[in-house]
Design a protein around this motif. Structure first.
Motif, PDB file in Angstrom:
ATOM      1  N   VAL A  87       0.912  -1.066   0.102  1.00 26.18           N
ATOM      2  CA  VAL A  87       0.014   0.115   0.088  1.00 26.18           C
ATOM      3  C   VAL A  87       0.922   1.253  -0.238  1.00 26.18           C
ATOM      4  CG1 VAL A  87      -1.864   1.207   1.232  1.00 26.18           C
ATOM      5  CG2 VAL A  87      -1.908  -1.336   1.187  1.00 26.18           C
ATOM      6  N   THR A 124     -10.803  -5.314  -2.059  1.00 25.62           N
ATOM      7  CA  THR A 124     -10.305  -4.975  -0.731  1.00 25.62           C
ATOM      8  C   THR A 124     -11.298  -4.016   0.037  1.00 25.62           C
ATOM      9  OG1 THR A 124      -8.599  -3.878   0.325  1.00 25.62           O
ATOM     10  CG2 THR A 124      -8.961  -3.043  -1.646  1.00 25.62           C
ATOM     11  N   PHE A 126     -10.056  -1.465   1.325  1.00 27.94           N
ATOM     12  CA  PHE A 126      -9.320  -0.092   1.343  1.00 27.94           C
ATOM     13  C   PHE A 126      -9.987   0.491   0.007  1.00 27.94           C
ATOM     14  CE2 PHE A 126      -4.820  -0.180   3.437  1.00 27.94           C
ATOM     15  CZ  PHE A 126      -5.666  -0.760   4.658  1.00 27.94           C
ATOM     16  N   TYR A 147      -3.758   2.958  -3.401  1.00 24.10           N
ATOM     17  CA  TYR A 147      -3.778   1.616  -3.676  1.00 24.10           C
ATOM     18  C   TYR A 147      -5.534   1.212  -3.811  1.00 24.10           C
ATOM     19  CZ  TYR A 147      -4.806  -3.302  -1.974  1.00 24.10           C
ATOM     20  OH  TYR A 147      -5.352  -4.651  -1.841  1.00 24.10           O
ATOM     21  N   THR A 170     -11.923  -8.553   0.460  1.00 22.70           N
ATOM     22  CA  THR A 170     -11.268  -9.321   1.596  1.00 22.70           C
ATOM     23  C   THR A 170     -10.672  -7.992   2.302  1.00 22.70           C
ATOM     24  OG1 THR A 170     -10.131 -11.109   2.627  1.00 22.70           O
ATOM     25  CG2 THR A 170      -9.309 -10.147   0.727  1.00 22.70           C
ATOM     26  N   ILE A 185       0.865  -9.639   9.784  1.00 22.24           N
ATOM     27  CA  ILE A 185       0.792  -9.234  11.085  1.00 22.24           C
ATOM     28  C   ILE A 185       0.943 -10.405  12.226  1.00 22.24           C
ATOM     29  CG2 ILE A 185      -1.764  -9.330  11.289  1.00 22.24           C
ATOM     30  CD1 ILE A 185      -1.370  -6.668  13.173  1.00 22.24           C
ATOM     31  N   TRP A 188       4.672 -11.237  11.927  1.00 25.72           N
ATOM     32  CA  TRP A 188       5.509  -9.977  12.309  1.00 25.72           C
ATOM     33  C   TRP A 188       5.572  -9.697  13.645  1.00 25.72           C
ATOM     34  CZ3 TRP A 188       2.693  -5.425  13.698  1.00 25.72           C
ATOM     35  CH2 TRP A 188       3.631  -4.402  13.946  1.00 25.72           C
ATOM     36  N   ARG A 207     -10.611  -4.226  11.796  1.00 24.80           N
ATOM     37  CA  ARG A 207     -10.471  -4.876  10.749  1.00 24.80           C
ATOM     38  C   ARG A 207     -11.092  -6.470  10.880  1.00 24.80           C
ATOM     39  NH1 ARG A 207      -8.802  -0.835   9.193  1.00 24.80           N
ATOM     40  NH2 ARG A 207      -6.786  -0.291   8.323  1.00 24.80           N
ATOM     41  N   GLN A 269       2.938   6.699   7.844  1.00 25.27           N
ATOM     42  CA  GLN A 269       3.127   5.634   6.972  1.00 25.27           C
ATOM     43  C   GLN A 269       2.806   6.347   5.699  1.00 25.27           C
ATOM     44  OE1 GLN A 269       0.217   2.438   8.416  1.00 25.27           O
ATOM     45  NE2 GLN A 269       1.841   1.033   7.765  1.00 25.27           N
ATOM     46  N   ARG A 273      -4.402   4.986   6.059  1.00 23.17           N
ATOM     47  CA  ARG A 273      -5.209   3.803   6.023  1.00 23.17           C
ATOM     48  C   ARG A 273      -6.488   4.121   6.704  1.00 23.17           C
ATOM     49  NH1 ARG A 273       0.095   2.404   4.805  1.00 23.17           N
ATOM     50  NH2 ARG A 273       0.413   0.300   4.638  1.00 23.17           N
TER      51      ARG A 273
HETATM   52  C1  LIG Z   1       3.614  -2.115  10.863  1.00 22.17           C
HETATM   53  C2  LIG Z   1       2.590  -1.921  11.768  1.00 22.17           C
HETATM   54  C3  LIG Z   1       1.314  -2.230  11.493  1.00 22.17           C
HETATM   55  N1  LIG Z   1       0.428  -1.945  12.239  1.00 22.17           N
HETATM   56  C4  LIG Z   1      -1.040  -2.273  11.929  1.00 22.17           C
HETATM   57  C5  LIG Z   1      -1.488  -1.375  10.916  1.00 22.17           C
HETATM   58  C6  LIG Z   1      -2.512  -2.455   9.905  1.00 22.17           C
HETATM   59  O1  LIG Z   1      -3.643  -2.365  10.463  1.00 22.17           O
HETATM   60  C7  LIG Z   1      -1.875  -3.865  10.392  1.00 22.17           C
HETATM   61  C8  LIG Z   1      -1.289  -4.330   8.991  1.00 22.17           C
HETATM   62  O2  LIG Z   1      -0.404  -3.203   8.743  1.00 22.17           O
HETATM   63  P1  LIG Z   1       0.253  -3.096   7.427  1.00 22.17           P
HETATM   64  O3  LIG Z   1       0.559  -1.643   7.074  1.00 22.17           O
HETATM   65  O4  LIG Z   1       1.400  -4.129   7.288  1.00 22.17           O
HETATM   66  O5  LIG Z   1      -0.931  -3.824   6.315  1.00 22.17           O
HETATM   67  P2  LIG Z   1      -1.692  -2.821   5.491  1.00 22.17           P
HETATM   68  O6  LIG Z   1      -0.722  -2.176   4.444  1.00 22.17           O
HETATM   69  O7  LIG Z   1      -2.484  -1.771   5.850  1.00 22.17           O
HETATM   70  O8  LIG Z   1      -2.361  -4.014   4.736  1.00 22.17           O
HETATM   71  C9  LIG Z   1      -3.362  -3.931   3.871  1.00 22.17           C
HETATM   72  O9  LIG Z   1      -2.915  -4.681   2.681  1.00 22.17           O
HETATM   73  C10 LIG Z   1      -3.741  -4.261   1.480  1.00 22.17           C
HETATM   74  C11 LIG Z   1      -3.198  -5.377   0.442  1.00 22.17           C
HETATM   75  C12 LIG Z   1      -5.229  -4.554   1.669  1.00 22.17           C
HETATM   76  O10 LIG Z   1      -5.930  -4.864   0.967  1.00 22.17           O
HETATM   77  C13 LIG Z   1      -5.987  -4.221   3.068  1.00 22.17           C
HETATM   78  O11 LIG Z   1      -6.809  -4.956   3.012  1.00 22.17           O
HETATM   79  C14 LIG Z   1      -4.803  -4.369   4.186  1.00 22.17           C
HETATM   80  O12 LIG Z   1      -4.528  -5.547   4.483  1.00 22.17           O
HETATM   81  O13 LIG Z   1      -0.994  -3.625  11.498  1.00 22.17           O
HETATM   82  C15 LIG Z   1       0.606  -1.563  13.679  1.00 22.17           C
HETATM   83  O14 LIG Z   1      -0.125  -1.511  14.369  1.00 22.17           O
HETATM   84  N2  LIG Z   1       1.908  -1.379  14.090  1.00 22.17           N
HETATM   85  C16 LIG Z   1       2.780  -1.520  13.090  1.00 22.17           C
HETATM   86  O15 LIG Z   1       4.082  -1.334  13.659  1.00 22.17           O
END
Ligand SMILES: Cc1cn([C@H]2C[C@H](O)[C@@H](COP(=O)(O)OP(=O)(O)O[C@H]3O[C@@H](C)C(=O)[C@@H](O)[C@H]3O)O2)c(=O)[nH]c1=O
Ligand SMILES: NC(=O)C1=CN([C@@H]2O[C@H](COP(=O)(O)OP(=O)(O)OC[C@H]3O[C@@H](n4cnc5c(N)ncnc54)[C@H](OP(=O)(O)O)[C@@H]3O)[C@@H](O)[C@H]2O)C=CC1
Length: 310
Positions: A87, A124, A126, A147, A170, A185, A188, A207, A269, A273
């Motif tokens: 994203v 998505t 999003f 995105y 999804t 998540i 990680w 979510r 970021q 979001r």
């Molecule tokens: C890196 C990080 C993420 N988060 C949270 C924010 C987010 O809700 C979740 C995942 O973070 P990310 O930024 O990796 O994910 P994100 O890019 O938000 O994931 C998205 O991917 C795309 C493809 C989609 O279509 C969406 O549905 C969604 O799944 O974890 C934290 O709370 N702390 C952190 O340090």
């Protein structure tokens, strides 16, 4: 005329090397009821032990590639999951994002028109602004990042086309990909705590996290039924990322003191979001017999896969 080998309908998967793609190919091989054409960018990266499918390199941004692969295999069914899914990268590399998430979909639509293929397009949460989730299928889209804009444009192209289509929306997909190309998540959080790192987890995003195997199952149900229209295919539990992290730590008996609660306003970021998304999945449950795992069941499945991998 769509191809059928030994009377099996043919199904083409785009992005087969990705997280969803791998789960689709694995599940379709297990079912044994389709002629499977797995396609991806460049070489096949699926496990060498997998059999009973055909791999074809297909860059979805190349109209020629798409045309020649569809002409060769004439798939009756298509599940289109390939996309640019980072994203933040979509926000900083808008042209590449547009080519992969919008222009490419036009090539796939054209090929489906040519061969009368039914297509499941994966979309998505999003596409929504996150002001008033969780959402049902009739909710009004209003994306807050690029995105999401491209994924909405793709949905509009499909809904304006005259192909036979279904859209599977999804949310926050988690799972183990074969070459671990994509983290998520659960992994990680687990890996970070095991490495003694402190984590900041937001508690103001909502979510319905989705096990990759459940998403694959939902897409296959749609393809088998040639389901028409939009279906929310996600987990059922409405959780914050903070909740997900605590559940992950509890499951793996990890040190929860490493998990610090924060909110999205402290988060820098590149891409905004949507805050409150998540889906109501009643339509898929009743019309498709879609039955997703709980988040804890999903973590248990990942744990078993991790043990097998190690
Ligand atoms: C890196 C990080 C993420 N988060 C949270 C924010 C987010 O809700 C979740 C995942 O973070 P990310 O930024 O990796 O994910 P994100 O890019 O938000 O994931 C998205 O991917 C795309 C493809 C989609 O279509 C969406 O549905 C969604 O799944 O974890 C934290 O709370 N702390 C952190 O340090
Ligand atoms: N992951 C998530 O949290 C969510 C995902 N989705 C949607 O689900 C779908 C699948 O996502 P997911 O499996 O997680 O993502 P991945 O990034 O794991 O997989 C996407 C796949 O698309 C492939 N791809 C990208 N560009 C091209 C191209 N030009 N030609 C051929 N293949 C290409 C990638 O190839 P390569 O392997 O070579 O990079 C990759 O294998 C996407 O449509 C995404 O928008 C929706 C909501 C949440």
């Amino acid at each position: 005329m769509n191809t059928q080998k030994n009377n099996k309908p043919s199904i083409l998967i785009t992005g087969a090397n990705g997280l969803l793609g791998q789960k689709l190919v694995k599940r379709l091989i297990e079912k044994g009821s389709f002629e499977i054409i797995a396609t991806g960018r460049g070489a096949c990266r699926l496990p060498e032990s997998w059999k009973d499918y055909t791999y074809a390199s297909m860059d979805i941004t190349s109209q020629e590639d798409v045309k020649s692969v569809f002409t060769k295999f004439k798939p009756g069914l298509v599940i289109h999951g390939a996309a640019m899914t980072n994203v933040d990268q979509c926000e900083t590399e808008k042209e590449a994002c547009y080519q992969q998430n919008v222009a490419a979909v036009q090539h796939i639509i054209k090929a489906c028109e040519q061969h009368a293929s039914y297509m499941v397009h994966v979309s998505t949460d999003f596409i929504f602004d996150g002001e008033d989730g969780p959402y049902d299928e009739a909710a009004k889209p209003n994306p807050v990042n690029y995105y999401g804009e491209t994924k909405l444009l793709a949905e509009e192209l499909i809904q304006q086309s005259n192909i036979n289509w279904g859209i599977a929306r999804t949310v926050l997909v988690y799972g183990i990909s074969h070459d671990m190309s994509r983290s998520n998540i659960v992994l990680w959080v687990k890996n970070s705590i095991e490495q003694g790192k402190d984590l900041q987890l937001v508690d103001d995003q909502l979510r319905t996290p989705t096990l990759a195997e459940d998403l694959a199952e939902g897409c296959i149900l749609m393809a088998e039924q040639k389901a028409k229209g939009i279906f929310n295919i996600s987990g059922e539990e409405l959780l914050t990322p903070y909740d997900m992290a605590i559940k992950t730590a509890d499951f793996f008996k990890l040190d929860k003191s490493k998990i610090n609660r924060t909110n999205s306003s402290t988060f820098t970021q590149p891409a905004k979001r949507p805050l409150k998304t998540g889906f109501n999945i009643q339509k898929a449950k009743t019309q498709l017999n879609y039955q997703p795992k709980s988040f804890n069941e999903g973590i248990d499945i990942l744990a078993k896969q991790l043990n097998l991998a190690n």
